[in-house]
Write a protein that holds these residues in place. Structure first.
Motif, PDB file in Angstrom:
ATOM      1  N   TYR A  28     -35.900  28.854 -17.201  1.00 35.90           N
ATOM      2  CA  TYR A  28     -34.810  29.950 -17.585  1.00 35.90           C
ATOM      3  C   TYR A  28     -33.468  29.269 -17.549  1.00 35.90           C
ATOM      4  O   TYR A  28     -32.550  29.476 -18.246  1.00 35.90           O
ATOM      5  N   LYS A  31     -32.816  26.810 -20.107  1.00 36.45           N
ATOM      6  CA  LYS A  31     -32.726  27.372 -21.480  1.00 36.45           C
ATOM      7  C   LYS A  31     -31.195  27.810 -21.743  1.00 36.45           C
ATOM      8  O   LYS A  31     -30.478  27.731 -22.712  1.00 36.45           O
ATOM      9  N   GLU A  32     -30.581  28.736 -20.623  1.00 35.91           N
ATOM     10  CA  GLU A  32     -29.523  29.111 -20.801  1.00 35.91           C
ATOM     11  C   GLU A  32     -28.453  27.945 -20.697  1.00 35.91           C
ATOM     12  O   GLU A  32     -27.585  28.092 -21.459  1.00 35.91           O
ATOM     13  N   GLY A 129     -35.599  35.302 -17.583  1.00 43.42           N
ATOM     14  CA  GLY A 129     -35.464  35.163 -19.035  1.00 43.42           C
ATOM     15  C   GLY A 129     -36.115  36.245 -19.749  1.00 43.42           C
ATOM     16  O   GLY A 129     -37.008  36.334 -20.131  1.00 43.42           O
ATOM     17  N   GLU A 131     -36.248  37.556 -22.598  1.00 38.15           N
ATOM     18  CA  GLU A 131     -36.869  37.583 -23.874  1.00 38.15           C
ATOM     19  C   GLU A 131     -38.418  37.154 -23.608  1.00 38.15           C
ATOM     20  O   GLU A 131     -39.233  37.538 -24.572  1.00 38.15           O
ATOM     21  N   GLU A 132     -38.748  36.475 -22.729  1.00 35.80           N
ATOM     22  CA  GLU A 132     -40.346  36.213 -22.250  1.00 35.80           C
ATOM     23  C   GLU A 132     -41.065  37.375 -21.835  1.00 35.80           C
ATOM     24  O   GLU A 132     -41.969  37.249 -21.670  1.00 35.80           O
ATOM     25  N   SER A 290     -31.246  35.685 -16.573  1.00 38.64           N
ATOM     26  CA  SER A 290     -31.005  34.203 -16.550  1.00 38.64           C
ATOM     27  C   SER A 290     -29.550  33.789 -16.852  1.00 38.64           C
ATOM     28  O   SER A 290     -28.906  33.052 -16.209  1.00 38.64           O
TER      29      SER A 290
END
Length: 330
Positions: A28, A31-32, A129, A131-132, A290
């Motif tokens: 996470y 990704k951020e 995260g 969205e997951e 995140s």
């Protein structure tokens, strides 16, 4: 902050296929940071793959300093570092170390209580995260309780969970363990109201949590942070656990009940329907995503890039005589 090339170090595999808190956390974070314009390289276990960042397999037998690419601006290690590094760096300690020596002066922790045990005030909570996890169903019928974690670890107190569930008259789903477990001294659980789901991850784990009334989390150690707590609250599940480690920071009376006495937790579960699932969900979205974690790391990155230490002195475990299991009253 100008775009950086950040090396994220961990000895685990990414992405984690089942339940792995630190591997999930660094995924996470990476990704951020990418979304913010930074470049990420992961130095992680053999077999790791990533579709948004470069992956280098870590060699656990070689010095970390020799594995850092030359164009890296900052190293963020999620394992302890005991050697000088040629680049600016910081370290996040995720677990409960029993090391009695001093940790690196640039070590951070994952909750206020976790940091305090090492004489530090520097911490950043783990973040999800979102969205997951998808959008939870907060008005669906829920008929069971759940346990989430590595059931084979006695400190997670699955035995206590099963006792609470039986006394409350509610079924229990165990996410992270099996009905027959030789590591637990030939534990064979025959109760048909207790269902073992094994080591689950992804959509199956999310679906099971989303069908639960509450998380049972009567741990018998100082939980450093408790990703299971945050994940469960995201799906609208209040938390019933022990007041150890970071749990009092995360689980206020609005979002659950804490006690080290089985009878008090059973009594509190009688009011489980009184908790507001929507508020539990929003609490996590507003504080433990995140993006919140990553934004709190940025000023720490700036400090080490400017040559400033994160702690005034190297953190060190203040009490080395802690019992193996914290009290649990049946």
């Amino acid at each position: 902050m100008s775009p950086l090339h950040i090396l994220i170090v961990h000895n685990g595999k990414i992405p984690t296929p089942k339940y792995g808190g630190t591997s999930r956390d660094i995924w996470y974070l990476g990704k951020e940071l990418i979304k913010m314009g930074h470049r990420i390289t992961f130095l992680v276990a053999q077999g790791s793959v990533c579709d948004f960042a470069k992956v280098i397999p870590i060699n656990r037998d070689a010095p970390l300093a020799s594995q850092i690419p030359g164009d890296v601006d900052l190293v963020h290690s999620h394992i302890p570092v005991w050697e000088p590094l040629p680049k600016p760096y910081m370290i996040t300690l995720h677990g409960n170390s029993s090391e009695e020596r001093e940790f690196d002066i640039n070590t951070t922790f994952i909750s206020r209580e976790h940091a305090a045990r090492f004489g530090s005030k520097v911490y950043v909570y783990n973040g999800l995260g979102l969205e997951e996890y998808g959008k939870p169903q907060l008005d669906n019928p829920r008929k069971y309780l759940h346990f989430l974690g590595k059931a084979a670890w006695r400190i997670k107190n699955l035995k206590g969970c099963m006792q609470i569930a039986r006394d409350s008259g509610l079924p229990l789903r165990v996410l992270g363990g099996y009905r027959v477990n030789l590591k637990m001294g030939m534990r064979i659980t025959l109760d048909p109201r207790i269902r073992f789901e094994g080591m689950v991850g992804g959509e199956k784990k999310n679906r099971l949590i989303n069908g639960s009334k509450a998380l049972l989390f009567p741990v018998r150690w100082n939980e450093p942070m408790g990703l299971a707590v945050v994940e469960s609250l995201y799906f609208g599940c209040p938390v019933f656990g022990t007041p150890y480690g970071a749990l009092p920071e995360l689980v206020t009376p609005e979002f659950g009940f804490l006690s080290n006495k089985r009878s008090e937790l059973v009594d509190a579960l009688k009011h489980v329907e009184g908790y507001d699932r929507k508020k539990c969900h929003e609490y996590i979205c507003d504080n433990f995503a995140s993006i919140h974690m990553t934004k709190k790391f940025l000023p720490l990155y700036e400090k080490v890039l400017n040559g400033e230490p994160l702690n005034p002195k190297p953190p060190k475990l203040l009490k080395t005589d802690q019992p193996k299991f914290l009290p649990w009253y049946d």
